[in-house]
Scaffold this motif. Structure first.
Motif, PDB file in Angstrom:
ATOM      1  N   GLU A   1       0.723  -1.510  -0.152  1.00 28.51           N
ATOM      2  CA  GLU A   1       0.166   0.216  -0.232  1.00 28.51           C
ATOM      3  C   GLU A   1       0.650   0.880  -0.041  1.00 28.51           C
ATOM      4  OE1 GLU A   1      -2.447   2.501   2.953  1.00 28.51           O
ATOM      5  OE2 GLU A   1      -1.653   1.014   4.694  1.00 28.51           O
ATOM      6  N   SER A   2       2.448   0.988   0.164  1.00 27.61           N
ATOM      7  CA  SER A   2       2.996   2.468   0.656  1.00 27.61           C
ATOM      8  C   SER A   2       3.808   3.126  -1.248  1.00 27.61           C
ATOM      9  CB  SER A   2       3.921   1.844   1.095  1.00 27.61           C
ATOM     10  OG  SER A   2       4.893   1.595   0.453  1.00 27.61           O
ATOM     11  N   LYS A   3       4.218   4.219  -1.106  1.00 29.61           N
ATOM     12  CA  LYS A   3       4.163   4.068  -2.342  1.00 29.61           C
ATOM     13  C   LYS A   3       5.750   3.450  -3.307  1.00 29.61           C
ATOM     14  CE  LYS A   3       3.485   7.675  -3.460  1.00 29.61           C
ATOM     15  NZ  LYS A   3       2.209   8.417  -4.953  1.00 29.61           N
ATOM     16  N   HIS A   4       6.738   3.515  -2.321  1.00 34.23           N
ATOM     17  CA  HIS A   4       7.402   2.079  -2.835  1.00 34.23           C
ATOM     18  C   HIS A   4       6.527   0.799  -3.407  1.00 34.23           C
ATOM     19  CE1 HIS A   4      10.403   4.252   0.671  1.00 34.23           C
ATOM     20  NE2 HIS A   4      10.188   4.766  -0.141  1.00 34.23           N
ATOM     21  N   GLY A   5       5.759  -0.046  -2.887  1.00 34.94           N
ATOM     22  CA  GLY A   5       5.515  -0.635  -2.940  1.00 34.94           C
ATOM     23  C   GLY A   5       4.605  -0.536  -4.555  1.00 34.94           C
ATOM     24  N   ILE A   6       3.978   0.611  -4.695  1.00 33.69           N
ATOM     25  CA  ILE A   6       3.580   0.739  -5.525  1.00 33.69           C
ATOM     26  C   ILE A   6       4.427   0.644  -6.912  1.00 33.69           C
ATOM     27  CG2 ILE A   6       1.527   3.006  -6.654  1.00 33.69           C
ATOM     28  CD1 ILE A   6       0.454   3.230  -4.139  1.00 33.69           C
ATOM     29  N   MET A   7       5.163   1.718  -6.220  1.00 34.47           N
ATOM     30  CA  MET A   7       5.917   2.437  -7.482  1.00 34.47           C
ATOM     31  C   MET A   7       6.435   0.810  -8.182  1.00 34.47           C
ATOM     32  SD  MET A   7       7.825   6.271  -6.215  1.00 34.47           S
ATOM     33  CE  MET A   7       8.934   6.242  -7.565  1.00 34.47           C
TER      34      MET A   7
ATOM     35  N   ASP B   1       7.571   9.847  16.395  1.00 35.72           N
ATOM     36  CA  ASP B   1       5.943   9.957  16.755  1.00 35.72           C
ATOM     37  C   ASP B   1       4.977   9.521  17.204  1.00 35.72           C
ATOM     38  OD1 ASP B   1       7.514  12.721  17.221  1.00 35.72           O
ATOM     39  OD2 ASP B   1       6.365  14.030  15.906  1.00 35.72           O
ATOM     40  N   LEU B   2       4.878   8.681  16.217  1.00 34.34           N
ATOM     41  CA  LEU B   2       3.339   7.956  15.995  1.00 34.34           C
ATOM     42  C   LEU B   2       4.082   7.037  17.336  1.00 34.34           C
ATOM     43  CD1 LEU B   2       2.752   4.617  14.911  1.00 34.34           C
ATOM     44  CD2 LEU B   2       0.312   6.330  15.467  1.00 34.34           C
ATOM     45  N   VAL B   3       5.731   6.480  17.197  1.00 30.44           N
ATOM     46  CA  VAL B   3       5.602   5.225  18.074  1.00 30.44           C
ATOM     47  C   VAL B   3       5.917   6.106  19.347  1.00 30.44           C
ATOM     48  CG1 VAL B   3       7.901   3.517  19.038  1.00 30.44           C
ATOM     49  CG2 VAL B   3       7.595   3.872  16.513  1.00 30.44           C
ATOM     50  N   ASN B   4       5.594   7.208  19.647  1.00 30.34           N
ATOM     51  CA  ASN B   4       5.810   7.814  21.538  1.00 30.34           C
ATOM     52  C   ASN B   4       4.327   7.583  21.700  1.00 30.34           C
ATOM     53  OD1 ASN B   4       8.479   7.754  21.508  1.00 30.34           O
ATOM     54  ND2 ASN B   4       8.963   9.539  20.417  1.00 30.34           N
TER      55      ASN B   4
ATOM     56  N   MET C   1       7.204   2.206   7.875  1.00 28.48           N
ATOM     57  CA  MET C   1       7.401   1.526   6.200  1.00 28.48           C
ATOM     58  C   MET C   1       6.499   2.570   5.071  1.00 28.48           C
ATOM     59  SD  MET C   1       6.989  -2.560   7.188  1.00 28.48           S
ATOM     60  CE  MET C   1       7.444  -2.635   4.678  1.00 28.48           C
ATOM     61  N   SER C   2       6.538   3.593   6.070  1.00 28.54           N
ATOM     62  CA  SER C   2       5.010   3.985   5.165  1.00 28.54           C
ATOM     63  C   SER C   2       3.806   4.088   4.779  1.00 28.54           C
ATOM     64  CB  SER C   2       5.892   5.246   4.058  1.00 28.54           C
ATOM     65  OG  SER C   2       7.021   5.540   4.482  1.00 28.54           O
ATOM     66  N   GLY C   3       2.835   3.098   5.250  1.00 28.98           N
ATOM     67  CA  GLY C   3       1.630   2.640   4.522  1.00 28.98           C
ATOM     68  C   GLY C   3       0.684   3.545   5.747  1.00 28.98           C
ATOM     69  N   PRO C   4      -0.248   3.900   4.973  1.00 24.48           N
ATOM     70  CA  PRO C   4      -1.001   4.192   6.183  1.00 24.48           C
ATOM     71  C   PRO C   4      -2.522   4.159   6.749  1.00 24.48           C
ATOM     72  CG  PRO C   4      -1.246   5.352   3.940  1.00 24.48           C
ATOM     73  CD  PRO C   4      -0.242   4.340   4.196  1.00 24.48           C
ATOM     74  N   ASP C   5      -2.462   3.431   5.935  1.00 24.70           N
ATOM     75  CA  ASP C   5      -3.472   2.763   6.017  1.00 24.70           C
ATOM     76  C   ASP C   5      -4.066   1.179   7.346  1.00 24.70           C
ATOM     77  OD1 ASP C   5      -7.386   1.988   6.206  1.00 24.70           O
ATOM     78  OD2 ASP C   5      -6.523   0.050   5.573  1.00 24.70           O
TER      79      ASP C   5
ATOM     80  N   HIS D   1      -5.926   0.397   9.940  1.00 25.03           N
ATOM     81  CA  HIS D   1      -5.884  -1.270  11.366  1.00 25.03           C
ATOM     82  C   HIS D   1      -4.956  -1.656  11.924  1.00 25.03           C
ATOM     83  CE1 HIS D   1      -7.130  -3.519   7.762  1.00 25.03           C
ATOM     84  NE2 HIS D   1      -6.491  -2.672   6.342  1.00 25.03           N
ATOM     85  N   GLY D   2      -4.012  -0.408  12.567  1.00 25.05           N
ATOM     86  CA  GLY D   2      -3.559   0.397  13.532  1.00 25.05           C
ATOM     87  C   GLY D   2      -3.796   0.672  14.797  1.00 25.05           C
ATOM     88  N   MET D   3      -3.547   2.017  14.869  1.00 26.55           N
ATOM     89  CA  MET D   3      -3.863   2.867  15.969  1.00 26.55           C
ATOM     90  C   MET D   3      -5.675   3.075  15.992  1.00 26.55           C
ATOM     91  SD  MET D   3      -1.405   3.497  17.138  1.00 26.55           S
ATOM     92  CE  MET D   3      -2.101   5.085  18.302  1.00 26.55           C
TER      93      MET D   3
END
Length: 495
Positions: free
Chosen positions: A224-230, A361-364, A417-421, A426-428
């Motif tokens: 889902e990340s930009k890396h995977g799409i590219m 910031d997210l991990v904290n 890994m820059s996966g927003p969903d 699915h996370g927070m």
């Protein structure tokens, strides 16, 4: 002005030449060491080849088209055994072994073996003594663990009286497999036999065989990340068969898992030590930054930030050191710098710094708002006898387990890994939902409302992010939501 321009041009030229020499000399794909026909190329192995051409033609073609086959490495070079080997048996007048272990591969690939031997991958079978394994073995059943957990983590291969692996433990290509010769791991987990393709090992799907699912959905996050799409849009430009495969030089359209965790980049060499560039532990209930301690016995271990660091030359009083002497200390900052060097193969500094700021910031947020207060409540419940010492025998423990082991991991890895969903829905989002509407209600059932309120006031209320739970959202916040909602869906639509 002309002089200054010439100086700059000269400096740039020197830098380019230096980079070229670095890429040509230090960063190349591993090839067998020694001489063909001397160190490998067993003449008796030609008989194996002739037989397998007809007996197992698929296996033969995989081998023949591989770098091994084209370099003259044949069946006996890898499968030939010694009389003292536990898994040796006679086959067509040759003493062989079914299992080709990392120790066997090290005869031609010593650097890769040493890097892998000290890595997290080679220790993957240690899950056999973990809560994950207890959950599978006892609550699920041994057969489920054999067909599930051990296929990725590896098992201990047992040998029968004929010198062959038992059906209960073989086949297995788990990355941390414990082999009869004492070595750990399976090179074919990533370099599938008998092609042993480096291109295949570099694809995200190879890692996705194990790095997927509810607790570590790395392949899903990558996709889902930009890396995977590219990557998927430009796979024909990835140059996956390249010897060097230096990001930013041999390819630049996208990274794969291998790029970031193992691959070469300008100014940093490739490695088979997959944890070398990881600066956070995202697996545990509460994440900590991790330093790396390397030892002269070939082992290494992570040491959480804040614990005293040993010095080079010392023998740490830590069972994970296995009696070794420290040869190198890599702080979490060193490990992050290694990863950032790879990022800089394609990204400017501000992009890299911005990613890590948002990730930290997210991990904290996960740590401080949810994981630490919940863990403290669970610990107090155990101390006061409200929870037994045994795991998984009370619903509250299951809820907490899934908050950190599933939802919390997904959020942390999604952000890494820059996966927003996966970071949010699915996370927070799941962490939030199960904290407020599963953990807290179950806490009240377990100890009663009065005691639950005491614990929540003690551990939750001091945290600003939980203010809405104690005080409500407030009219101002509701009005803001109402305004935005009605602007989109019409007046009166917000109920």
């Amino acid at each position: 002005m002309i002089v200054r321009k010439n100086i700059i041009t000269h400096a740039a030229g020197v830098a380019l030449v230096s980079l070229f020499l670095l890429l040509q000399s230090g960063i190349t794909n591993a090839r067998p060491t020694g001489q063909v026909g001397v160190d490998w190329g067993e003449k008796a192995g030609l008989g194996c080849v002739k037989c397998h051409m007809t007996e197992t033609p698929g296996l033969y073609h995989q081998w023949n088209e591989s770098q091994h086959g084209q370099s003259g490495v044949n069946c006996l070079d890898c499968h030939q055994a010694e009389k003292t080997d536990k898994d040796a048996f006679m086959h067509e007048d040759e003493l062989i072994s079914v299992i080709v272990s990392p120790k066997d591969c090290s005869k031609c690939h010593p650097t890769e073996f040493n890097e892998f031997h000290r890595s997290h991958h080679s220790n993957a079978a240690e899950i056999l003594g973990s809560l994950d394994n207890l959950l599978g073995e006892v609550l699920g059943g041994p057969e489920a663990v054999t067909g599930g957990c051990k296929k990725c983590h590896g098992n201990k291969v047992e040998i029968d009286e004929q010198g062959k692996p038992t059906l209960e433990t073989w086949p297995n290509t788990g990355i941390g497999r414990i082999n009869p010769d004492g070595s750990r791991g399976s090179c074919s987990a990533c370099h599938a036999r008998h092609s042993f393709s480096r291109a295949q090992a570099r694809t995200p799907d190879t890692c996705g065989k194990c790095h997927m699912g509810p607790d570590h959905p790395h392949i899903e996050v990558y996709n889902e990340s930009k890396h995977g799409i590219m990557y998927r849009a430009n796979i024909d430009k990835m140059n996956l068969e390249s010897d060097k495969w230096v990001v930013g030089v041999d390819y630049s359209v996208a990274p794969t898992c291998t790029t970031c965790h193992m691959g070469a980049a300008p100014y940093i060499a490739k490695t088979h030590d997959v944890g070398e560039r990881i600066s956070w532990n995202l697996r545990t209930p509460i994440s900590k930054k991790i330093n790396l301690i390397r030892l002269d016995n070939g082992y290494q271990y992570d040491l959480p930030e804040g614990e005293p660091l040993p010095k080079v030359g010392e023998k740490p009083n830590d069972p994970k050191a296995k009696g070794g002497t420290v040869t190198e200390v890599m702080t979490w900052k060193d490990r992050r710098a290694n990863m950032e060097t790879v990022c800089h193969g394609c990204h400017v500094s501000s992009t890299v710094k911005g990613h890590y700021k948002q990730f930290d910031d997210l991990v904290n947020l996960y740590n401080n708002k949810f994981a630490k207060p919940i863990a403290a409540i669970v610990e107090e419940l155990k101390k006061d006898g409200h929870l037994t010492a045994a795991p998984f025998d009370e619903k509250l423990e299951w809820v907490w387990w899934e908050i950190w082991h599933h939802e919390g991991r997904r959020a942390r890895h999604g952000s890494a890994m820059s996966g927003p969903d996966y970071t949010w829905w699915h996370g927070m989002y799941e962490v939030v939902k199960h904290t407020y509407f599963s953990f807290i209600p179950e806490l009240k059932k377990l100890v009663g409302k009065k005691e639950a309120d005491r614990l929540l006031t003690k551990y939750f209320k001091p945290i600003e992010g939980h203010a809405w739970y104690f005080n409500g959202l407030g009219q101002e916040a509701l009005d803001e939501v109402r305004q935005g909602y009605e602007e989109r869906y019409g007046k009166g639509s917000f109920k």
